[in-house]
Scaffold this active site. Structure first.
Site, PDB file in Angstrom:
ATOM      1  N   ASP A  98      19.050  -3.866 -39.092  1.00 23.89           N
ATOM      2  CA  ASP A  98      17.659  -4.224 -38.875  1.00 23.89           C
ATOM      3  C   ASP A  98      16.805  -3.020 -39.283  1.00 23.89           C
ATOM      4  O   ASP A  98      16.971  -1.922 -38.742  1.00 23.89           O
ATOM      5  CB  ASP A  98      17.445  -4.540 -37.390  1.00 23.89           C
ATOM      6  CG  ASP A  98      16.508  -5.704 -37.198  1.00 23.89           C
ATOM      7  OD1 ASP A  98      15.425  -5.680 -37.811  1.00 23.89           O
ATOM      8  OD2 ASP A  98      16.846  -6.624 -36.433  1.00 23.89           O
ATOM      9  N   ASP A 200      12.166  -6.116 -40.530  1.00 21.79           N
ATOM     10  CA  ASP A 200      11.314  -6.551 -39.421  1.00 21.79           C
ATOM     11  C   ASP A 200       9.837  -6.625 -39.831  1.00 21.79           C
ATOM     12  O   ASP A 200       9.317  -5.666 -40.416  1.00 21.79           O
ATOM     13  CB  ASP A 200      11.489  -5.525 -38.292  1.00 21.79           C
ATOM     14  CG  ASP A 200      10.872  -5.964 -36.994  1.00 21.79           C
ATOM     15  OD1 ASP A 200      11.393  -6.900 -36.380  1.00 21.79           O
ATOM     16  OD2 ASP A 200       9.855  -5.364 -36.592  1.00 21.79           O
ATOM     17  N   GLU A 254      11.395 -10.607 -42.539  1.00 17.57           N
ATOM     18  CA  GLU A 254      10.781 -11.434 -41.494  1.00 17.57           C
ATOM     19  C   GLU A 254       9.295 -11.539 -41.776  1.00 17.57           C
ATOM     20  O   GLU A 254       8.633 -10.524 -42.008  1.00 17.57           O
ATOM     21  CB  GLU A 254      11.014 -10.811 -40.119  1.00 17.57           C
ATOM     22  CG  GLU A 254      10.543 -11.719 -39.005  1.00 17.57           C
ATOM     23  CD  GLU A 254      10.213 -10.981 -37.710  1.00 17.57           C
ATOM     24  OE1 GLU A 254      10.274 -11.600 -36.652  1.00 17.57           O
ATOM     25  OE2 GLU A 254       9.862  -9.781 -37.764  1.00 17.57           O
ATOM     26  N   HIS A 327      16.841 -13.733 -31.428  1.00 21.09           N
ATOM     27  CA  HIS A 327      16.534 -13.073 -30.161  1.00 21.09           C
ATOM     28  C   HIS A 327      15.059 -13.207 -29.760  1.00 21.09           C
ATOM     29  O   HIS A 327      14.670 -12.724 -28.707  1.00 21.09           O
ATOM     30  CB  HIS A 327      16.889 -11.585 -30.283  1.00 21.09           C
ATOM     31  CG  HIS A 327      16.054 -10.897 -31.319  1.00 21.09           C
ATOM     32  ND1 HIS A 327      16.145 -11.208 -32.673  1.00 21.09           N
ATOM     33  CD2 HIS A 327      15.079  -9.978 -31.226  1.00 21.09           C
ATOM     34  CE1 HIS A 327      15.271 -10.501 -33.342  1.00 21.09           C
ATOM     35  NE2 HIS A 327      14.613  -9.741 -32.489  1.00 21.09           N
ATOM     36  N   ASP A 328      14.237 -13.827 -30.615  1.00 19.12           N
ATOM     37  CA  ASP A 328      12.803 -13.931 -30.337  1.00 19.12           C
ATOM     38  C   ASP A 328      12.371 -15.302 -29.842  1.00 19.12           C
ATOM     39  O   ASP A 328      11.185 -15.519 -29.593  1.00 19.12           O
ATOM     40  CB  ASP A 328      11.995 -13.615 -31.609  1.00 19.12           C
ATOM     41  CG  ASP A 328      11.994 -12.133 -31.923  1.00 19.12           C
ATOM     42  OD1 ASP A 328      12.162 -11.324 -30.987  1.00 19.12           O
ATOM     43  OD2 ASP A 328      11.835 -11.776 -33.100  1.00 19.12           O
TER      44      ASP A 328
HETATM   45  C1  NOJ Z   1      10.171  -8.901 -34.727  1.00 17.99           C
HETATM   46  C2  NOJ Z   1      11.399  -8.680 -33.911  1.00 17.99           C
HETATM   47  O1  NOJ Z   1      12.331  -9.685 -34.191  1.00 17.99           O
HETATM   48  C3  NOJ Z   1      10.970  -8.672 -32.478  1.00 17.99           C
HETATM   49  O2  NOJ Z   1      12.051  -8.706 -31.579  1.00 17.99           O
HETATM   50  C4  NOJ Z   1      10.107  -7.457 -32.259  1.00 17.99           C
HETATM   51  O3  NOJ Z   1       9.609  -7.481 -30.944  1.00 17.99           O
HETATM   52  C5  NOJ Z   1       8.941  -7.414 -33.232  1.00 17.99           C
HETATM   53  N1  NOJ Z   1       9.309  -7.766 -34.568  1.00 17.99           N
HETATM   54  C6  NOJ Z   1       8.379  -6.028 -33.291  1.00 17.99           C
HETATM   55  O4  NOJ Z   1       9.306  -5.163 -33.897  1.00 17.99           O
END
Ligand code: NOJ
Length: 557
Positions: A98, A200, A254, A327-328
């Site tokens: 990541d 990210d 992302e 995980h989000d």
């Molecule tokens: C996306 C990540 O997947 C998430 O878990 C994170 O809180 C935010 N970006 C900030 O890095």
């Protein structure tokens, strides 16, 4: 489509803190991951996306990085990581890291230096600005985690920008020194042998010059000025030309609020390709609006139209990612399926609904056994900074504790962060410690890897079958896409075609029995049924009563 190696991968995402604890301290670690590599291989995955394992004060559980070139002692050492890489590669499993470079931790040495003085060489690594004359921040931007986007520093009498938590100051990518640091970080891991990066919020790294005020909304105000920043292409091209192009690696970016047109701009194959593929969020909003907290009832129409739109738009031009969990987001069965009576049936159907499409599939830890939301009842039980911030903000708006908690139970990211349920022994086999770092879902006695491995009809064994079929039949990965019965309120139906092979997919999203009638020109034969989540008897396949959450996959040719 050209046949690049990353298109045939099945990627398993690990959020290390909750994956598997090997040293009994209650926290998942690298040793735990190594011990489960055979399990991942057996599932059929051949790549791992590893959520951050770097030193971090964990305000955002690893997404606030304090040192990009080391491993957090919570997870092990650099040597442990090298062993993981070796053991994974030995089994034919790739690992992507990541890469979190929109922001650092406020405990990163660059930030500590940057706040010492205006002439410190690191000062310009971040967005430090004078406030407005009336002690107000430089602009009205708000954090995507709720709350202000700026924090004041008395010593400097300046504010710093943070699009996420207060402890995650944004890096100033316009500074060439920062970009050089990023490239050094990339090289460090690629030289060690990692196979690429999940990048990210990569589309946020360039902010509009002058940082103008944004359209006034309570969360992520200002996003129009950085979701597609002026120098994004340029910076991504620099990372690619100077680093990535020199390695055998792949990238997935992302990208909140991404559209297919913009994804094509960034990922279309050819010399201007910036990233290999993107994660968009559109299909994750079939039961919410922009954030998981702004909920609305699940709409199959929205799910279908988003999934199909991306399949059609990118075909032949750029490469899709396929995912339903990470995980989000809360667990998908608890959102788009039924995590009670039809957990197994809906879990399998959801797998079919996305794993028969074109793109590189991602599977999040625990998804393959149908883990569900934990629904923690009190705010004190939560760990996630976004959930805590939203709670504070919503209380400020006058919402009751009860009301917010009913939202959090459905929307909090913590639902996806409970430890993986390996077996029915104490602490679900996740740790030998008395107390794991986070709550374990009490349903682990029933839902766990061990029992799923033993049960031929389990969700896990269904995933394995589906992945195997996908590997054996390129039409899954490379076929074109055509949707049928677009207006159906119960079914998602589509076909894929490649070199004379046809895949025909039927997914019922209804919790009731519903009548299915094959579209004109389609002749479904029992002999062609290669996968189903019920034992379908030999009846007419062209017209049948589909059971709740029934899914069928036919292969012709
Ligand atoms: C996306 C990540 O997947 C998430 O878990 C994170 O809180 C935010 N970006 C900030 O890095």
């Amino acid at each position: 489509m050209s046949k690049d190696f990353y298109k045939d991968l099945i990627v398993y995402q690990i959020w290390p803190r909750s994956f598997c604890d090997s040293n009994g301290d209650g926290i998942g670690d690298i040793g735990g991951i190594i011990s489960k590599l055979d399990y991942i291989k057996d599932l059929g995955a051949d790549a791992i996306w590893l959520s951050p394992v770097y030193p971090s004060p964990n305000h955002d559980y690893g997404y606030d990085i304090a040192d990009y070139m080391d491993i957090s002692p919570d997870y092990g050492t650099l040597d442990d990581f090298k062993t993981l890489l070796f053991e994974a590669h030995r089994r034919g499993i790739k690992i992507i890291m990541d890469l979190v470079i929109n922001h650092t931790s406020n405990e990163h040495k660059w930030f500590i230096e940057s706040k010492k003085s205006e002439d410190n060489p690191y000062h310009d690594y971040y967005f430090w600005r004078k406030g407005k004359s009336d002690k107000k921040p430089p602009n009205n931007w708000k954090s995507t985690f709720a709350g202000p986007g700026w924090t004041y520093d008395e010593h400097l009498d300046k504010w710093y920008l943070h699009l996420f938590a207060v402890e995650q100051p944004d890096l100033n990518m316009d500074n060439p020194k920062v970009r050089k640091e990023v490239k050094d970080i990339m090289r460090f891991w690629l030289d060690m042998g990692v196979d690429g990066f999940r990048e990210d919020v990569i589309t946020f790294i360039s902010k509009k010059e002058g940082l103008p005020d944004g359209f006034p909304i309570p969360v992520a105000c200002g996003i129009e000025h950085y979701k597609k920043g002026p120098h994004l292409h340029e910076y991504l091209a620099e990372f690619k030309d100077d680093v990535l192009a020199h390695y055998d690696c792949f990238t997935v970016g992302e990208a909140p609020m991404m559209t297919p047109e913009y994804a094509i701009e960034l990922t279309a194959e050819g010399k201007d390709q910036r990233l290999n593929m993107m994660f968009h969020f559109e299909h994750m909003q079939a039961d919410c609006f922009i954030t998981d907290f702004l909920q609305r009832p699940f709409s199959l129409k929205k799910y279908k139209s988003s999934m199909s739109k991306w399949q059609k738009a990118l075909y032949g031009k750029a490469w899709n990612t396929l995912y339903l969990e990470n995980h989000d987001h809360p667990r998908i069965i608890s959102r788009y399926g039924d995590d009670k009576k039809y957990r197994v049936e809906s879990g399998k159907m959801l797998a079919v609904s996305y794993l028969c499409q074109g793109g590189t599939p991602f599977i999040y830890q625990g998804q393959e056994i149908g883990m569900t939301n934990i629904r923690l009842p009190e705010i004190e039980m939560y760990e996630d900074v976004a959930t805590k911030n939203v709670y504070k903000m919503a209380r400020g708006f006058g919402l009751s504790d009860k009301m917010i908690m009913s939202l959090a139970k459905k929307a909090s990211r913590d639902n996806a962060r409970t430890p993986v349920q390996w077996n029915d022994s104490k602490n679900a086999g996740f740790t030998a410690a008395e107390k794991p770092w986070f709550h374990i879902n009490p349903n682990y006695t029933e839902i766990n890897v061990e029992s799923d491995l033993e049960n031929p009809n389990s969700i896990l064994n269904f995933y394995k079958k589906l992945i195997k079929l996908r590997r054996e039949n390129p039409v899954f990965t490379y076929g074109n896409f055509k949707e049928h019965m677009e207006n159906s309120k119960d079914f998602y139906v589509y076909e894929r075609n490649l070199d004379g092979k046809k895949l025909f997919v039927i997914c019922s999203f209804s919790n009731k029995a519903v009548r299915f009638k094959a579209p004109k020109g389609i002749n479904l034969e029992y002999e062609n049924l290669i996968l189903a989540n019920y034992n379908s008897r030999k009846t007419s396949d062209n017209e049948f009563t589909a059971k709740p959450y029934e899914a069928r996959v036919y292969l012709f040719g």
